[in-house]
Design a protein around this motif. Sequence first.
Motif, PDB file in Angstrom:
ATOM      1  N   LEU A  79      51.804  26.554  24.336  1.00  0.00           N
ATOM      2  CA  LEU A  79      51.995  25.171  24.773  1.00  0.00           C
ATOM      3  C   LEU A  79      50.680  24.610  25.317  1.00  0.00           C
ATOM      4  O   LEU A  79      50.316  23.460  25.033  1.00  0.00           O
ATOM      5  N   ALA A  80      49.950  25.421  26.078  1.00  0.00           N
ATOM      6  CA  ALA A  80      48.667  24.971  26.630  1.00  0.00           C
ATOM      7  C   ALA A  80      47.663  24.685  25.531  1.00  0.00           C
ATOM      8  O   ALA A  80      46.885  23.723  25.620  1.00  0.00           O
ATOM      9  N   LEU A  81      47.653  25.493  24.477  1.00  0.00           N
ATOM     10  CA  LEU A  81      46.717  25.270  23.376  1.00  0.00           C
ATOM     11  C   LEU A  81      47.017  23.965  22.647  1.00  0.00           C
ATOM     12  O   LEU A  81      46.093  23.248  22.236  1.00  0.00           O
ATOM     13  N   VAL A  82      48.291  23.641  22.490  1.00  0.00           N
ATOM     14  CA  VAL A  82      48.653  22.364  21.857  1.00  0.00           C
ATOM     15  C   VAL A  82      48.180  21.206  22.719  1.00  0.00           C
ATOM     16  O   VAL A  82      47.563  20.247  22.226  1.00  0.00           O
ATOM     17  N   VAL A  83      48.477  21.259  24.013  1.00  0.00           N
ATOM     18  CA  VAL A  83      48.089  20.172  24.920  1.00  0.00           C
ATOM     19  C   VAL A  83      46.569  20.039  24.964  1.00  0.00           C
ATOM     20  O   VAL A  83      46.020  18.921  24.941  1.00  0.00           O
ATOM     21  N   MET A  84      45.858  21.152  25.015  1.00  0.00           N
ATOM     22  CA  MET A  84      44.402  21.133  25.051  1.00  0.00           C
ATOM     23  C   MET A  84      43.827  20.462  23.815  1.00  0.00           C
ATOM     24  O   MET A  84      42.938  19.594  23.905  1.00  0.00           O
ATOM     25  N   ASP A  85      44.310  20.859  22.662  1.00  0.00           N
ATOM     26  CA  ASP A  85      43.797  20.282  21.415  1.00  0.00           C
ATOM     27  C   ASP A  85      44.059  18.787  21.360  1.00  0.00           C
ATOM     28  O   ASP A  85      43.178  17.993  20.989  1.00  0.00           O
ATOM     29  N   HIS A  86      45.251  18.366  21.762  1.00  0.00           N
ATOM     30  CA  HIS A  86      45.581  16.938  21.737  1.00  0.00           C
ATOM     31  C   HIS A  86      44.810  16.160  22.801  1.00  0.00           C
ATOM     32  O   HIS A  86      44.489  14.990  22.598  1.00  0.00           O
TER      33      HIS A  86
ATOM     34  N   ALA B 126      48.242  38.665  22.086  1.00  0.00           N
ATOM     35  CA  ALA B 126      47.362  38.838  23.243  1.00  0.00           C
ATOM     36  C   ALA B 126      46.127  37.939  23.175  1.00  0.00           C
ATOM     37  O   ALA B 126      45.773  37.294  24.172  1.00  0.00           O
ATOM     38  N   PRO B 127      45.431  37.853  22.030  1.00  0.00           N
ATOM     39  CA  PRO B 127      44.290  36.941  21.974  1.00  0.00           C
ATOM     40  C   PRO B 127      44.672  35.477  22.208  1.00  0.00           C
ATOM     41  O   PRO B 127      43.872  34.710  22.777  1.00  0.00           O
ATOM     42  N   MET B 128      45.885  35.089  21.807  1.00  0.00           N
ATOM     43  CA  MET B 128      46.308  33.706  22.020  1.00  0.00           C
ATOM     44  C   MET B 128      46.573  33.448  23.505  1.00  0.00           C
ATOM     45  O   MET B 128      46.323  32.355  24.016  1.00  0.00           O
ATOM     46  N   VAL B 129      47.064  34.477  24.200  1.00  0.00           N
ATOM     47  CA  VAL B 129      47.246  34.363  25.651  1.00  0.00           C
ATOM     48  C   VAL B 129      45.881  34.205  26.324  1.00  0.00           C
ATOM     49  O   VAL B 129      45.721  33.409  27.257  1.00  0.00           O
ATOM     50  N   ALA B 130      44.894  34.952  25.840  1.00  0.00           N
ATOM     51  CA  ALA B 130      43.550  34.836  26.391  1.00  0.00           C
ATOM     52  C   ALA B 130      42.977  33.443  26.163  1.00  0.00           C
ATOM     53  O   ALA B 130      42.417  32.821  27.080  1.00  0.00           O
ATOM     54  N   ALA B 131      43.129  32.931  24.949  1.00  0.00           N
ATOM     55  CA  ALA B 131      42.641  31.579  24.646  1.00  0.00           C
ATOM     56  C   ALA B 131      43.399  30.541  25.454  1.00  0.00           C
ATOM     57  O   ALA B 131      42.818  29.549  25.937  1.00  0.00           O
ATOM     58  N   GLY B 132      44.710  30.760  25.616  1.00  0.00           N
ATOM     59  CA  GLY B 132      45.514  29.831  26.409  1.00  0.00           C
ATOM     60  C   GLY B 132      45.073  29.765  27.851  1.00  0.00           C
ATOM     61  O   GLY B 132      45.142  28.704  28.488  1.00  0.00           O
ATOM     62  N   ALA B 133      44.578  30.881  28.392  1.00  0.00           N
ATOM     63  CA  ALA B 133      44.096  30.886  29.774  1.00  0.00           C
ATOM     64  C   ALA B 133      42.874  29.991  29.924  1.00  0.00           C
ATOM     65  O   ALA B 133      42.695  29.326  30.956  1.00  0.00           O
ATOM     66  N   VAL B 134      42.018  29.966  28.904  1.00  0.00           N
ATOM     67  CA  VAL B 134      40.850  29.078  28.923  1.00  0.00           C
ATOM     68  C   VAL B 134      41.310  27.624  28.902  1.00  0.00           C
ATOM     69  O   VAL B 134      40.818  26.785  29.667  1.00  0.00           O
TER      70      VAL B 134
END
Length: 365
Positions: A335-342, A132-140
Amino acid sequence: MSGNTFGHLFAVTNFGESHGPAIGCVIDGCPPGMALSEADIQPDLDRRRPGTSRHVTQRQEADQVEILSGVYEGRTTGTPICLLIRNTDQRSKDYGDIAQTFRPGHADYAYLHKYGLRDPRGGGRSSARLTAPMVAAGAVAKKWLAQKFGTRFRGCMQQIGEVEIPFEGWDHVPRNPFFAPVADVSALESYMDALRKAGDSCGARLRVSATGMPLGLGEPLFDKLDADIAWALMGINAVKGVEIGAGFASVVQRGSTHGDSLTPQGFRTNNAGGVLGGISTGQDLEVSIAIKPTSSIISPRETINLQGEAAEIVTKGRHDPCVGIRATPIAEAMLALVVMDHALRHRAQNGDVAPPMQPIQASFL
């Protein structure tokens, strides 16, 4: 080195346990100045939360997110953003019987030998509740990428147990509890009802994609975009396989068909899944994941106790007969967190690069 932080420039540290007072994350590295509120995050948490249909766990959690820091007057400040989700419906008594035994397919045995102790309540730190926290971070991350590049993340179920699901259209996905891209899900409902009655569980196969991708993300050799995607998605509970593009179907393809031909109008195909040499091509990212059957089932299973003696165990409690049903927003988030970081890493190193030619259209013919 403890494995609780994901990312480099957009770093997400995950904390909490399934039956603790709260779970959450700290996002460090979010660019300043972006409008952000709980309302930007809550919809994705609502898609993931338990108790939304009879086909998933009946644990009732609102998963209401609170922003504790990193936002001032509605905008990100560039400082760490703390997101908190309180646990409100724990039933720890359901796990009293398993404190002395090990559940087959769970992390109980491995955790005990690694740490010397374990939290048996809902799996503690190994619980899928910590997604759940990763989903929250992914939304950002999704919001920043959408504003910066127009990038959009979508996912759907491709198969549940033995039942393959044809793709009819993305519009169907939000209209049923399976995230299935079909209009009629009656066959899926019947399948899950029979499975629950039998006291058993099944796995699933999901598709997740990103459209509007920026070109040039990824670092050779060991920080390739597709390698980091596979690493991130394998970090989701119960994921046992990741395919990029054609994936294992590449085995039977010929070189004359697998390689995606380039034309002045765009790529003809996307067998590579939007990544060449570990670097994004601007095409859609296409990923599939395989999720194992839920390990928590009411059917008696063979195991051992803390003394190493043979035992039998029945896992009580409220569990998903197919954890893949709620995994679509989780896969999108990772997937969004990977793209964001890159994206931030590319901006830091290559923000002033001027390519010698204009990119071709990413869409294939």
